[in-house]
Design an enzyme around this catalytic site. Structure first.
Site, PDB file in Angstrom:
ATOM      1  N   HIS A  16       2.587   3.460  -8.945  1.00  0.00           N
ATOM      2  CA  HIS A  16       2.424   2.026  -9.231  1.00  0.00           C
ATOM      3  C   HIS A  16       3.644   1.497  -9.991  1.00  0.00           C
ATOM      4  O   HIS A  16       4.110   0.395  -9.740  1.00  0.00           O
ATOM      5  CB  HIS A  16       1.149   1.769 -10.037  1.00  0.00           C
ATOM      6  CG  HIS A  16      -0.116   2.104  -9.277  1.00  0.00           C
ATOM      7  ND1 HIS A  16      -0.336   1.652  -7.996  1.00  0.00           N
ATOM      8  CD2 HIS A  16      -1.209   2.844  -9.610  1.00  0.00           C
ATOM      9  CE1 HIS A  16      -1.519   2.094  -7.582  1.00  0.00           C
ATOM     10  NE2 HIS A  16      -2.056   2.816  -8.533  1.00  0.00           N
ATOM     11  N   LEU A  23      11.785 -19.882  -5.120  1.00  0.00           N
ATOM     12  CA  LEU A  23      10.675 -19.115  -4.525  1.00  0.00           C
ATOM     13  C   LEU A  23       9.373 -19.298  -5.318  1.00  0.00           C
ATOM     14  O   LEU A  23       9.389 -19.247  -6.549  1.00  0.00           O
ATOM     15  CB  LEU A  23      11.062 -17.625  -4.522  1.00  0.00           C
ATOM     16  CG  LEU A  23      10.044 -16.661  -3.932  1.00  0.00           C
ATOM     17  CD1 LEU A  23      10.067 -16.720  -2.404  1.00  0.00           C
ATOM     18  CD2 LEU A  23      10.321 -15.224  -4.383  1.00  0.00           C
ATOM     19  N   ASP A  44       0.826  -1.210   0.000  1.00  0.00           N
ATOM     20  CA  ASP A  44       0.000   0.000   0.000  1.00  0.00           C
ATOM     21  C   ASP A  44       0.862   1.262   0.000  1.00  0.00           C
ATOM     22  O   ASP A  44       1.950   1.274   0.566  1.00  0.00           O
ATOM     23  CB  ASP A  44      -0.915  -0.027   1.242  1.00  0.00           C
ATOM     24  CG  ASP A  44      -2.090   0.919   1.091  1.00  0.00           C
ATOM     25  OD1 ASP A  44      -2.323   1.436  -0.023  1.00  0.00           O
ATOM     26  OD2 ASP A  44      -2.793   1.151   2.102  1.00  0.00           O
TER      27      ASP A  44
END
Ligand code: FPP
Length: 238
Positions: free
Chosen positions: A27, A121, A10
């Site tokens: 963004h 991962l 956020d």
């Protein structure tokens, strides 16, 4: 170290606004943080990283921002997929992707296919995801099986429901991180966060980096996870 880390990224909009830039600049900067956090997690031995990229509720944002986020998702995925493959990262997108353009859906499927055999991962991107959506779709699957006579209602348990959620094959998150100063879960992994350690910071996502992430890991390592037991029992198990 946590095995599974889940993050609400956020603060992109505020980061951009603080710099007099349009929200999309935040963004875009946020994508760079995604790359950095992914690399640190890989180095630190985290096995699963789940990132909340677009919630079921984010469609309510201005049309222009939604369009931009879709484009960014497409370009970032398109650009990064070879790197993910090379770095042994397996990509999985969770959420109702049927709402995306067919071009984006194809790219998601292709990226998952390209990275499918990687065993480093596991990067899970939650896109058009909502915790309530996840539980609802799991309940629907159970109901369909009951209606088809394949499942007795009394056989429904926490395990049978959990097995129909978006990622039944990986353990629940150990550590949840939310950047940007808000202290809420915002319909992220509602079921899976039941016993997750929560960690919040004011840092806006594009400014989040190694220092903050290692702090979160250090704080996590000092927490005692009791899963309903008392401290003495947990200490006895160590
Ligand atoms: C929240 O910040 C962030 C989002 C809704 C989008 C997150 C997307 C990215 C980091 C980029 C795409 C990610 C991938 C994995 C390709 P906000 O806009 O709510 O910030 P604000 O609270 O300051 O307005």
């Amino acid at each position: 170290m946590p095995t599974h880390v889940a993050i609400i990224m956020d603060g992109n909009g505020r980061w951009a606004q603080n710099r007099g830039k349009p929200r999309h600049a935040g963004h875009r900067a946020g994508v760079e943080t995604v790359r950095e956090v992914m690399e640190i997690c890989g180095r630190q031995g985290v096995r699963i990283l789940t990132l909340f990229a677009f919630s079921s509720e984010n469609w309510r944002r201005p049309k222009k921002e939604v369009k931009m986020l879709m484009e960014l998702f497409f370009t970032a995925l398109n650009r990064e997929v070879r790197r993910l493959k090379k770095r042994n990262v397996r990509l999985r997108v969770i959420g109702d992707t049927s709402a995306f353009s067919s071009k984006l859906q194809k790219l998601i499927a292709e990226s998952e296919r390209i990275t499918r055999d990687n065993d480093g991962l596991l990067l899970q991107i939650a896109a058009n995801y909502g915790g309530r959506w996840d539980m609802t779709q799991a309940a629907r699957k159970l109901a369909e099986q009951v209606a088809a006579g394949e499942l007795q209602p009394e056989k429904i348990s926490e395990e049978t429901l959990a097995a129909r959620l978006s990622f039944p094959d990986v353990p629940d998150p150990d550590l949840f991180i939310r950047t940007g100063g808000e202290m809420r879960i915002s319909n992220f992994l509602l079921w899976q966060l039941a016993y997750t350690e929560l960690w919040f910071c004011d840092t806006l996502w594009p400014d989040f980096g190694e220092k903050e992430l290692l702090q979160a890991f250090a704080d996590y390592s000092r927490r005692q996870r009791r899963f309903g037991k008392i401290a003495e029992q947990v200490e006895g198990e160590c």
